[in-house]
Motif scaffolding. Structure first.
Motif, mmCIF file in Angstrom:
data_model
loop_
_atom_site.group_PDB
_atom_site.id
_atom_site.type_symbol
_atom_site.label_atom_id
_atom_site.label_comp_id
_atom_site.label_asym_id
_atom_site.label_seq_id
_atom_site.Cartn_x
_atom_site.Cartn_y
_atom_site.Cartn_z
ATOM 1 N N ALA A 84 -5.753 -45.038 27.033
ATOM 2 C CA ALA A 84 -4.561 -44.598 26.304
ATOM 3 C C ALA A 84 -4.518 -43.099 26.027
ATOM 4 O O ALA A 84 -3.447 -42.476 26.172
ATOM 5 C CB ALA A 84 -4.425 -45.385 24.995
ATOM 6 N N PRO A 85 -5.616 -42.461 25.626
ATOM 7 C CA PRO A 85 -5.517 -41.026 25.319
ATOM 8 C C PRO A 85 -5.000 -40.196 26.493
ATOM 9 O O PRO A 85 -4.132 -39.334 26.313
ATOM 10 C CB PRO A 85 -6.958 -40.655 24.955
ATOM 11 C CG PRO A 85 -7.561 -41.912 24.450
ATOM 12 C CD PRO A 85 -6.958 -42.994 25.295
ATOM 13 N N ARG A 102 -5.214 -52.475 16.309
ATOM 14 C CA ARG A 102 -4.570 -53.255 15.256
ATOM 15 C C ARG A 102 -5.189 -53.064 13.879
ATOM 16 O O ARG A 102 -4.487 -53.101 12.868
ATOM 17 C CB ARG A 102 -4.619 -54.750 15.603
ATOM 18 C CG ARG A 102 -3.795 -55.144 16.810
ATOM 19 C CD ARG A 102 -4.031 -56.619 17.121
ATOM 20 N NE ARG A 102 -3.365 -57.034 18.349
ATOM 21 C CZ ARG A 102 -3.646 -58.157 18.996
ATOM 22 N NH1 ARG A 102 -4.594 -58.963 18.525
ATOM 23 N NH2 ARG A 102 -2.999 -58.469 20.103
ATOM 24 N N ILE A 103 -6.487 -52.885 13.825
ATOM 25 C CA ILE A 103 -7.201 -52.844 12.548
ATOM 26 C C ILE A 103 -7.524 -51.396 12.206
ATOM 27 O O ILE A 103 -8.162 -50.689 12.988
ATOM 28 C CB ILE A 103 -8.484 -53.693 12.614
ATOM 29 C CG1 ILE A 103 -8.111 -55.158 12.893
ATOM 30 C CG2 ILE A 103 -9.270 -53.586 11.313
ATOM 31 C CD1 ILE A 103 -9.295 -56.060 13.124
ATOM 32 N N ARG A 104 -7.099 -50.956 11.037
ATOM 33 C CA ARG A 104 -7.247 -49.547 10.663
ATOM 34 C C ARG A 104 -8.691 -49.181 10.327
ATOM 35 O O ARG A 104 -9.124 -48.062 10.605
ATOM 36 C CB ARG A 104 -6.333 -49.225 9.487
ATOM 37 C CG ARG A 104 -4.852 -49.400 9.815
ATOM 38 C CD ARG A 104 -3.976 -48.881 8.689
ATOM 39 N NE ARG A 104 -2.589 -49.254 8.934
ATOM 40 C CZ ARG A 104 -2.033 -50.351 8.466
ATOM 41 N NH1 ARG A 104 -2.735 -51.195 7.735
ATOM 42 N NH2 ARG A 104 -0.763 -50.638 8.723
ATOM 43 N N ASP A 105 -9.410 -50.078 9.705
ATOM 44 C CA ASP A 105 -10.804 -49.822 9.357
ATOM 45 C C ASP A 105 -11.652 -50.078 10.604
ATOM 46 O O ASP A 105 -11.888 -51.230 10.990
ATOM 47 C CB ASP A 105 -11.241 -50.729 8.210
ATOM 48 C CG ASP A 105 -12.634 -50.402 7.693
ATOM 49 O OD1 ASP A 105 -13.483 -49.975 8.494
ATOM 50 O OD2 ASP A 105 -12.880 -50.597 6.482
ATOM 51 N N SER A 110 -15.170 -52.888 14.638
ATOM 52 C CA SER A 110 -16.415 -52.979 15.409
ATOM 53 C C SER A 110 -17.193 -54.238 15.052
ATOM 54 O O SER A 110 -17.810 -54.873 15.923
ATOM 55 C CB SER A 110 -17.284 -51.741 15.151
ATOM 56 O OG SER A 110 -16.657 -50.571 15.632
ATOM 57 N N GLN A 111 -17.157 -54.610 13.789
ATOM 58 C CA GLN A 111 -17.865 -55.818 13.352
ATOM 59 C C GLN A 111 -17.322 -57.058 14.056
ATOM 60 O O GLN A 111 -18.086 -57.922 14.490
ATOM 61 C CB GLN A 111 -17.716 -55.968 11.834
ATOM 62 C CG GLN A 111 -18.272 -57.262 11.264
ATOM 63 C CD GLN A 111 -17.914 -57.444 9.797
ATOM 64 O OE1 GLN A 111 -17.548 -56.484 9.105
ATOM 65 N NE2 GLN A 111 -17.982 -58.667 9.325
ATOM 66 N N TRP A 112 -15.982 -57.128 14.194
ATOM 67 C CA TRP A 112 -15.375 -58.328 14.754
ATOM 68 C C TRP A 112 -15.295 -58.305 16.283
ATOM 69 O O TRP A 112 -15.270 -59.359 16.915
ATOM 70 C CB TRP A 112 -13.975 -58.527 14.170
ATOM 71 C CG TRP A 112 -14.029 -59.026 12.764
ATOM 72 C CD1 TRP A 112 -14.031 -58.277 11.619
ATOM 73 C CD2 TRP A 112 -14.129 -60.386 12.333
ATOM 74 N NE1 TRP A 112 -14.112 -59.091 10.507
ATOM 75 C CE2 TRP A 112 -14.172 -60.385 10.921
ATOM 76 C CE3 TRP A 112 -14.178 -61.604 13.018
ATOM 77 C CZ2 TRP A 112 -14.272 -61.552 10.182
ATOM 78 C CZ3 TRP A 112 -14.269 -62.771 12.278
ATOM 79 C CH2 TRP A 112 -14.313 -62.739 10.879
ATOM 80 N N TYR A 113 -15.236 -57.112 16.873
ATOM 81 C CA TYR A 113 -15.057 -57.030 18.328
ATOM 82 C C TYR A 113 -16.306 -56.570 19.070
ATOM 83 O O TYR A 113 -16.301 -56.481 20.295
ATOM 84 C CB TYR A 113 -13.850 -56.140 18.652
ATOM 85 C CG TYR A 113 -12.562 -56.837 18.268
ATOM 86 C CD1 TYR A 113 -11.960 -57.744 19.127
ATOM 87 C CD2 TYR A 113 -11.979 -56.623 17.018
ATOM 88 C CE1 TYR A 113 -10.805 -58.417 18.758
ATOM 89 C CE2 TYR A 113 -10.827 -57.291 16.638
ATOM 90 C CZ TYR A 113 -10.245 -58.190 17.518
ATOM 91 O OH TYR A 113 -9.107 -58.866 17.146
ATOM 92 N N PRO A 120 -11.012 -42.870 17.689
ATOM 93 C CA PRO A 120 -10.569 -43.064 16.301
ATOM 94 C C PRO A 120 -9.331 -42.257 15.939
ATOM 95 O O PRO A 120 -8.554 -42.675 15.067
ATOM 96 C CB PRO A 120 -11.783 -42.617 15.480
ATOM 97 C CG PRO A 120 -12.636 -41.822 16.410
ATOM 98 C CD PRO A 120 -12.398 -42.366 17.773
ATOM 99 N N GLU A 121 -9.111 -41.120 16.603
ATOM 100 C CA GLU A 121 -7.924 -40.315 16.290
ATOM 101 C C GLU A 121 -6.647 -41.082 16.605
ATOM 102 O O GLU A 121 -5.693 -41.097 15.814
ATOM 103 C CB GLU A 121 -7.943 -39.003 17.073
ATOM 104 C CG GLU A 121 -9.138 -38.117 16.777
ATOM 105 C CD GLU A 121 -10.381 -38.508 17.560
ATOM 106 O OE1 GLU A 121 -10.270 -39.403 18.437
ATOM 107 O OE2 GLU A 121 -11.454 -37.940 17.310
ATOM 108 N N LEU A 122 -6.619 -41.727 17.769
ATOM 109 C CA LEU A 122 -5.435 -42.511 18.125
ATOM 110 C C LEU A 122 -5.326 -43.768 17.270
ATOM 111 O O LEU A 122 -4.220 -44.208 16.945
ATOM 112 C CB LEU A 122 -5.470 -42.890 19.605
ATOM 113 C CG LEU A 122 -4.889 -41.890 20.591
ATOM 114 C CD1 LEU A 122 -4.897 -42.460 21.999
ATOM 115 C CD2 LEU A 122 -3.480 -41.466 20.203
#
Length: 343
Positions: A84-85, A102-105, A110-113, A120-122
């Motif tokens: 994407a970048p 989808r997840i801002r945090d 990272s924990q879930w995926y 992180p900027e995008l």
């Protein structure tokens, strides 16, 4: 005309996106990528598109994709954040149907995926693409994170209650069922006919990766913490999601029907059914519509919300097209007005 590219066009979400974009009056499909099927005509893999789409799959080419007005990612998690970048730098706008943004945090992500986020900027810039909540932000977005299928049904079903503070947010229950196409096209034992047919079971009861996404959206609507129990189930059908949602009312006299009718009065893809209704998944098959019914069982203080959607359309590809329409200042319903297929 909008020129569009699709990265990952061979899965169920990808082909649904192809079907919708091939019939869109303001879109020209330029690029459809697949490393495995490169060189093969799309209609050879998906004969339903024969006569509607004269394109072949190709290897991902950043230059060709970057020349498109919009690029959709219908890829496994972790792919969009790598590409994407560069595409955005070339001027393309990006809609990711996966979970990369989808997840801002990002620690939670990272924990879930199970991987470290690459841009992180995008991720901080991405707009969560639920039009019923973020319509104006989507219009100006360079990058849209298309919601998941379960999160779409659950959030739309609960948002009116949370936005108005009508319910106790400490203990909300989302009991949701999905057809097997939600697991993707790659062969997996639990979706084989002999395993899924004549069977019905829960999964991810101790924690599902859509849980933090749903909770994030519900907390935003509520303006505070939300205690959520989310349990998904696999049912022996191809497509469709049914979410049964429970929340305790602060005031049992709350007029749920009026609350939902007022909240969704101007929403083209949310249909609040008459009192006493029980929505069926077959009434939204192939469409971008969510149908919702509300109940107060036995006249008590429990709000019961029933929401159905097609997991491949409003839960994925259709919502992505809805977001594209907003991003390019087209009528929001363009290309999405097909009548559901029944029976």
């Amino acid at each position: 005309m909008i020129t569009a590219g699709i990265v990952g066009g061979t899965g169920y979400t990808g082909v649904e996106l192809l079907r919708l974009l091939a019939g869109h009056p303001q879109v020209t499909l330029e690029v459809i990528t697949s490393r495995v099927q490169a060189g093969q005509p799309v209609s050879a893999i998906y004969p339903n598109l024969r006569g509607h789409l004269d394109l072949a799959f190709s290897e991902p080419d950043p230059a060709a994709l970057g020349a498109c007005d919009v690029v959709f990612f219908a890829t496994p998690n972790g792919t969009a954040m790598e590409m994407a970048p560069g595409l955005i730098e070339r001027g393309a706008r990006v809609i990711d149907l996966g979970a990369d943004f989808r997840i801002r945090d990002l620690d939670v992500w990272s924990q879930w995926y199970g991987m470290t986020h690459q841009c992180p900027e995008l991720a901080a810039e991405a707009i969560y693409g639920l039009p019923e909540r973020h319509r104006e932000a989507i219009r100006g977005a360079r990058l849209v994170a298309n919601p998941g299928c379960y999160p779409t049904a659950v959030q739309l079903g609960l948002i009116p209650l949370l936005e108005t503070g009508a319910v106790d947010t400490s203990n909300i229950v989302a009991d949701a069922k999905s057809g097997a196409s939600g697991a993707g096209r790659q062969p997996r034992q639990h979706t084989l006919l002999c395993e899924a047919g004549e069977n019905f079971h829960a999964y991810g009861a101790s924690g599902h990766r859509h849980l933090p996404e749903i909770r994030q959206g519900l907390m935003e609507a509520a303006g505070g913490e939300v205690g959520l129990t989310f349990v998904p189930h696999l049912v022996p059908m191809v497509r469709g999601i049914h979410a049964t949602l429970y929340a305790r009312l602060h005031d049992p006299a709350t007029d749920l029907q009026a609350l939902y009718e007022q909240r969704f009065a101007d929403e083209p893809f949310v249909d609040v059914l008459p009192p006493g209704s029980h929505p069926e998944t077959r009434t939204v098959r192939g469409s971008n519509m969510v149908r919702i019914a509300v109940h107060r069982p036995a006249g008590g203080d429990m709000a019961l919300v029933l929401a159905v959607e097609d997991n491949l359309v409003k839960g994925a590809a259709g919502q992505a097209v809805q977001n594209m329409n907003l991003m390019f200042d087209l009528p929001e319903v363009m290309g999405l007005q097909g009548i559901p297929v029944l029976p």
